[in-house]
Design a protein around this motif. Structure first.
Motif, PDB file in Angstrom:
ATOM      1  N   MET A  66       0.837  -1.198   0.000  1.00 48.53           N
ATOM      2  CA  MET A  66       0.000   0.000   0.000  1.00 48.53           C
ATOM      3  C   MET A  66       0.877   1.255   0.000  1.00 48.53           C
ATOM      4  O   MET A  66       1.769   1.399   0.842  1.00 48.53           O
ATOM      5  CB  MET A  66      -0.915   0.008   1.237  1.00 48.53           C
ATOM      6  N   GLY A  67       0.599   2.159  -0.943  1.00 48.57           N
ATOM      7  CA  GLY A  67       1.385   3.390  -1.056  1.00 48.57           C
ATOM      8  C   GLY A  67       0.950   4.447  -0.062  1.00 48.57           C
ATOM      9  O   GLY A  67       0.507   5.544  -0.453  1.00 48.57           O
ATOM     10  N   ASN A  68       1.107   4.162   1.220  1.00 49.72           N
ATOM     11  CA  ASN A  68       0.613   5.066   2.260  1.00 49.72           C
ATOM     12  C   ASN A  68       1.140   6.483   2.131  1.00 49.72           C
ATOM     13  O   ASN A  68       0.431   7.447   2.421  1.00 49.72           O
ATOM     14  CB  ASN A  68       0.974   4.514   3.641  1.00 49.72           C
ATOM     15  N   ILE A  69       2.381   6.613   1.719  1.00 46.96           N
ATOM     16  CA  ILE A  69       2.997   7.940   1.671  1.00 46.96           C
ATOM     17  C   ILE A  69       2.351   8.827   0.610  1.00 46.96           C
ATOM     18  O   ILE A  69       2.445  10.049   0.667  1.00 46.96           O
ATOM     19  CB  ILE A  69       4.526   7.817   1.441  1.00 46.96           C
ATOM     20  N   TYR A  70       1.657   8.219  -0.356  1.00 44.91           N
ATOM     21  CA  TYR A  70       1.021   8.979  -1.423  1.00 44.91           C
ATOM     22  C   TYR A  70      -0.477   9.152  -1.195  1.00 44.91           C
ATOM     23  O   TYR A  70      -1.162   9.765  -2.018  1.00 44.91           O
ATOM     24  CB  TYR A  70       1.237   8.273  -2.768  1.00 44.91           C
ATOM     25  N   ALA A  71      -0.994   8.605  -0.107  1.00 45.14           N
ATOM     26  CA  ALA A  71      -2.434   8.613   0.154  1.00 45.14           C
ATOM     27  C   ALA A  71      -2.811   9.714   1.134  1.00 45.14           C
ATOM     28  O   ALA A  71      -2.008  10.135   1.966  1.00 45.14           O
ATOM     29  CB  ALA A  71      -2.872   7.258   0.728  1.00 45.14           C
ATOM     30  N   ALA A  72      -4.039  10.187   1.020  1.00 46.55           N
ATOM     31  CA  ALA A  72      -4.556  11.138   2.002  1.00 46.55           C
ATOM     32  C   ALA A  72      -4.583  10.468   3.373  1.00 46.55           C
ATOM     33  O   ALA A  72      -4.925   9.293   3.495  1.00 46.55           O
ATOM     34  CB  ALA A  72      -5.966  11.582   1.603  1.00 46.55           C
ATOM     35  N   ARG A  73      -4.209  11.248   4.399  1.00 45.45           N
ATOM     36  CA  ARG A  73      -4.172  10.757   5.780  1.00 45.45           C
ATOM     37  C   ARG A  73      -3.365   9.463   5.892  1.00 45.45           C
ATOM     38  O   ARG A  73      -3.665   8.594   6.702  1.00 45.45           O
ATOM     39  CB  ARG A  73      -5.583  10.572   6.335  1.00 45.45           C
ATOM     40  N   PHE A  74      -2.340   9.365   5.055  1.00 41.41           N
ATOM     41  CA  PHE A  74      -1.401   8.238   5.086  1.00 41.41           C
ATOM     42  C   PHE A  74      -2.099   6.888   4.965  1.00 41.41           C
ATOM     43  O   PHE A  74      -1.674   5.893   5.547  1.00 41.41           O
ATOM     44  CB  PHE A  74      -0.534   8.293   6.344  1.00 41.41           C
ATOM     45  N   GLY A  75      -3.182   6.872   4.190  1.00 43.75           N
ATOM     46  CA  GLY A  75      -3.805   5.600   3.830  1.00 43.75           C
ATOM     47  C   GLY A  75      -4.679   4.970   4.891  1.00 43.75           C
ATOM     48  O   GLY A  75      -4.981   3.775   4.802  1.00 43.75           O
ATOM     49  N   GLN A  76      -5.116   5.736   5.888  1.00 38.97           N
ATOM     50  CA  GLN A  76      -5.957   5.145   6.924  1.00 38.97           C
ATOM     51  C   GLN A  76      -7.240   4.550   6.346  1.00 38.97           C
ATOM     52  O   GLN A  76      -7.668   3.454   6.746  1.00 38.97           O
ATOM     53  CB  GLN A  76      -6.290   6.195   7.995  1.00 38.97           C
ATOM     54  N   ASN A  77      -7.872   5.253   5.395  1.00 39.33           N
ATOM     55  CA  ASN A  77      -9.092   4.719   4.785  1.00 39.33           C
ATOM     56  C   ASN A  77      -8.790   3.446   4.001  1.00 39.33           C
ATOM     57  O   ASN A  77      -9.534   2.456   4.084  1.00 39.33           O
ATOM     58  CB  ASN A  77      -9.708   5.765   3.850  1.00 39.33           C
ATOM     59  N   GLU A  78      -7.687   3.442   3.264  1.00 35.01           N
ATOM     60  CA  GLU A  78      -7.332   2.280   2.463  1.00 35.01           C
ATOM     61  C   GLU A  78      -7.002   1.071   3.336  1.00 35.01           C
ATOM     62  O   GLU A  78      -7.316  -0.070   2.974  1.00 35.01           O
ATOM     63  CB  GLU A  78      -6.158   2.613   1.545  1.00 35.01           C
ATOM     64  N   LEU A  79      -6.378   1.289   4.473  1.00 37.54           N
ATOM     65  CA  LEU A  79      -6.074   0.173   5.371  1.00 37.54           C
ATOM     66  C   LEU A  79      -7.353  -0.483   5.877  1.00 37.54           C
ATOM     67  O   LEU A  79      -7.411  -1.709   6.050  1.00 37.54           O
ATOM     68  CB  LEU A  79      -5.210   0.654   6.540  1.00 37.54           C
ATOM     69  N   GLU A  80      -8.391   0.321   6.128  1.00 38.13           N
ATOM     70  CA  GLU A  80      -9.688  -0.235   6.522  1.00 38.13           C
ATOM     71  C   GLU A  80     -10.224  -1.162   5.427  1.00 38.13           C
ATOM     72  O   GLU A  80     -10.761  -2.240   5.712  1.00 38.13           O
ATOM     73  CB  GLU A  80     -10.694   0.893   6.768  1.00 38.13           C
ATOM     74  N   GLU A  81     -10.052  -0.748   4.176  1.00 39.41           N
ATOM     75  CA  GLU A  81     -10.552  -1.541   3.058  1.00 39.41           C
ATOM     76  C   GLU A  81      -9.708  -2.801   2.844  1.00 39.41           C
ATOM     77  O   GLU A  81     -10.240  -3.884   2.574  1.00 39.41           O
ATOM     78  CB  GLU A  81     -10.571  -0.685   1.787  1.00 39.41           C
ATOM     79  N   ILE A  82      -8.410  -2.667   2.961  1.00 39.57           N
ATOM     80  CA  ILE A  82      -7.515  -3.821   2.803  1.00 39.57           C
ATOM     81  C   ILE A  82      -7.857  -4.899   3.814  1.00 39.57           C
ATOM     82  O   ILE A  82      -7.811  -6.102   3.508  1.00 39.57           O
ATOM     83  CB  ILE A  82      -6.044  -3.373   2.930  1.00 39.57           C
ATOM     84  N   ALA A  83      -8.206  -4.491   5.012  1.00 40.27           N
ATOM     85  CA  ALA A  83      -8.514  -5.463   6.070  1.00 40.27           C
ATOM     86  C   ALA A  83      -9.661  -6.389   5.667  1.00 40.27           C
ATOM     87  O   ALA A  83      -9.736  -7.542   6.130  1.00 40.27           O
ATOM     88  CB  ALA A  83      -8.854  -4.732   7.362  1.00 40.27           C
ATOM     89  N   GLN A  84     -10.526  -5.932   4.784  1.00 34.11           N
ATOM     90  CA  GLN A  84     -11.658  -6.761   4.361  1.00 34.11           C
ATOM     91  C   GLN A  84     -11.214  -7.948   3.509  1.00 34.11           C
ATOM     92  O   GLN A  84     -11.996  -8.889   3.325  1.00 34.11           O
ATOM     93  CB  GLN A  84     -12.671  -5.911   3.597  1.00 34.11           C
ATOM     94  N   THR A  85     -10.005  -7.921   3.000  1.00 33.25           N
ATOM     95  CA  THR A  85      -9.496  -9.068   2.237  1.00 33.25           C
ATOM     96  C   THR A  85      -9.074 -10.208   3.156  1.00 33.25           C
ATOM     97  O   THR A  85      -8.838 -11.321   2.687  1.00 33.25           O
ATOM     98  CB  THR A  85      -8.279  -8.670   1.390  1.00 33.25           C
ATOM     99  N   GLY A  86      -8.926  -9.918   4.443  1.00 32.83           N
ATOM    100  CA  GLY A  86      -8.395 -10.905   5.377  1.00 32.83           C
ATOM    101  C   GLY A  86      -6.884 -10.943   5.411  1.00 32.83           C
ATOM    102  O   GLY A  86      -6.298 -11.848   6.028  1.00 32.83           O
ATOM    103  N   ALA A  87      -6.230  -9.993   4.772  1.00 36.52           N
ATOM    104  CA  ALA A  87      -4.764  -9.953   4.726  1.00 36.52           C
ATOM    105  C   ALA A  87      -4.178 -10.006   6.126  1.00 36.52           C
ATOM    106  O   ALA A  87      -4.707  -9.389   7.057  1.00 36.52           O
ATOM    107  CB  ALA A  87      -4.288  -8.695   4.012  1.00 36.52           C
ATOM    108  N   ASN A  88      -3.059 -10.731   6.270  1.00 36.18           N
ATOM    109  CA  ASN A  88      -2.385 -10.768   7.572  1.00 36.18           C
ATOM    110  C   ASN A  88      -1.174  -9.846   7.609  1.00 36.18           C
ATOM    111  O   ASN A  88      -0.450  -9.825   8.604  1.00 36.18           O
ATOM    112  CB  ASN A  88      -1.986 -12.194   7.953  1.00 36.18           C
ATOM    113  N   SER A  89      -0.964  -9.077   6.536  1.00 35.44           N
ATOM    114  CA  SER A  89       0.203  -8.187   6.484  1.00 35.44           C
ATOM    115  C   SER A  89      -0.015  -7.104   5.437  1.00 35.44           C
ATOM    116  O   SER A  89      -0.752  -7.301   4.467  1.00 35.44           O
ATOM    117  CB  SER A  89       1.465  -8.990   6.149  1.00 35.44           C
TER     118      SER A  89
END
Length: 360
Positions: A66-89
């Motif tokens: 995840m390109g957190n450094i390029y995302a608004a608020r350092f990707g907090q919204n995207e991390l919420e979405e990624i978690a829905q995949t069940g990713a462990n990392s």
């Protein structure tokens, strides 16, 4: 991934290396705050062979870049979405400075508080934060640039923070710090020195090392992995290969027979290998050359090798999306094509194979 390559000024290699090692040795940066000396607590590499969690279970990384450094608020919204995949990392793309659009686009140093927000968000969702520094992607001189990476990781603001999370993080020294010109001996020397610098500063967590030649040269680890592991006083390294191996590419062809042989060799090495970047294609001269990602995922599953898909996508910064974005709106519902297959629908997808680590 090389599409985010940056250029940097060059310094004399030996002088920088000596300076880093000397400064670390006299400063003892952060040693009093370093993590527990019991390496069996938290994430750790067992016998130089595989990653294990706090309960001693083998951990197969099944995650996303995840390109957190390029995302608004350092990707907090995207991390919420990624978690829905069940990713462990999640492999968090970082740079020492970023363009702060809330301040007119001014280049701003990445703060410890911003970094902590990303880490704590991942941990709260059961996802291992893999921190990688992207500034030196595709450098032509690993001997000069890895010491700069070490200097950033050992800054008091950064190191003091990360020492508090050592049981839960993996530190990826630098993303793809070679453009294919480094000699194997130089690349090995630069990484061994970098690992020593991080250990001397107090880092006890697993350290991830990318392969040379834009991360693609897996043979380097087959030939040097054991000696590099032995050079780490904690024997706590992970070796990351970026599988940009297209079936018919502009700069090389990688048929299924080659992929099968390569995955066999990596598995038989007995080393803690991970496919640190797994994509549907290699972008060469703006053309997408397809990779048999499904075969690679299958072999990772049958042979106990981790993989991290490149890369998610952006919600409030859609201009950062590209041909390899798994979702063009940063949302789980926006997964499409190969991105959806790798995350959810393939028989060896993240959602179907990921197992969370114990007690992050």
């Amino acid at each position: 991934m090389k599409i985010l390559k940056k250029t940097h000024s060059t310094f004399y290699a030996l002088g920088l290396l000596a300076g880093i090692v000397f400064s670390l040795s006299i400063s003892g940066c952060g040693k009093k705050d370093k993590g527990t000396a019991d390496l069996k607590k938290g994430l750790h590499v067992v016998d130089g062979k595989y990653l294990a969690d706090d309960c001693g279970n083998k951990v197969l990384l099944r995650g996303i870049n995840m390109g957190n450094i390029y995302a608004a608020r350092f990707g907090q919204n995207e991390l919420e979405e990624i978690a829905q995949t069940g990713a462990n990392s999640v492999r968090l793309v970082l740079t020492r400075e970023y363009q702060d659009w809330s301040n007119g686009g001014a280049m701003t140093a990445l703060s410890g508080s911003a970094l902590e927000g990303m880490i704590s968000s991942c941990i709260s969702k059961g996802m291992i934060p893999i921190l990688e520094l992207h500034d030196f992607t595709g450098t032509g001189n690993v001997l000069t640039d890895l010491p700069k990476a070490v200097a950033w990781w050992t800054k008091p603001e950064i190191s003091t923070l990360l020492f508090r999370y050592q049981k839960s993080i993996i530190l990826n020294i630098a993303n793809e710090p070679d453009n294919g010109t480094a000699h194997a001996s130089s690349y090995k020397t630069a990484n061994v020195i970098a690992v020593k610098g991080l250990r001397d500063a107090g880092y006890t967590c697993p350290i991830m090392v990318d392969a040379p030649d834009w991360g693609k040269n897996h043979v380097f680890f087959l030939e040097n992995g054991n000696s590099m592991m032995d050079a780490d006083p904690l024997r706590n390294l992970i070796f990351s290969v970026h599988a940009y191996w297209p079936v018919n590419g502009a700069f090389g062809n990688y048929p299924d027979s080659w992929l099968n042989t390569t995955m066999n060799n990596l598995a038989n090495s007995g080393l803690p290998i991970v496919i640190g970047e797994l994509a549907r294609a290699d972008i060469q001269n703006n053309i997408a050359y397809q990779i048999n990602y499904s075969l690679l995922m299958s072999r990772c599953q049958t042979q106990g090798i981790g993989y991290l898909v490149w890369w998610w996508g952006f919600y409030e910064n859609p201009g950062a999306n590209n041909q390899l974005s798994m979702t063009n709106d940063g949302l789980f519902s926006g997964l499409h094509g190969a991105g959806k297959a790798m995350a959810v629908t393939d028989a060896n997808s993240i959602q179907k194979t990921a197992v969370k680590a114990c007690r992050l």
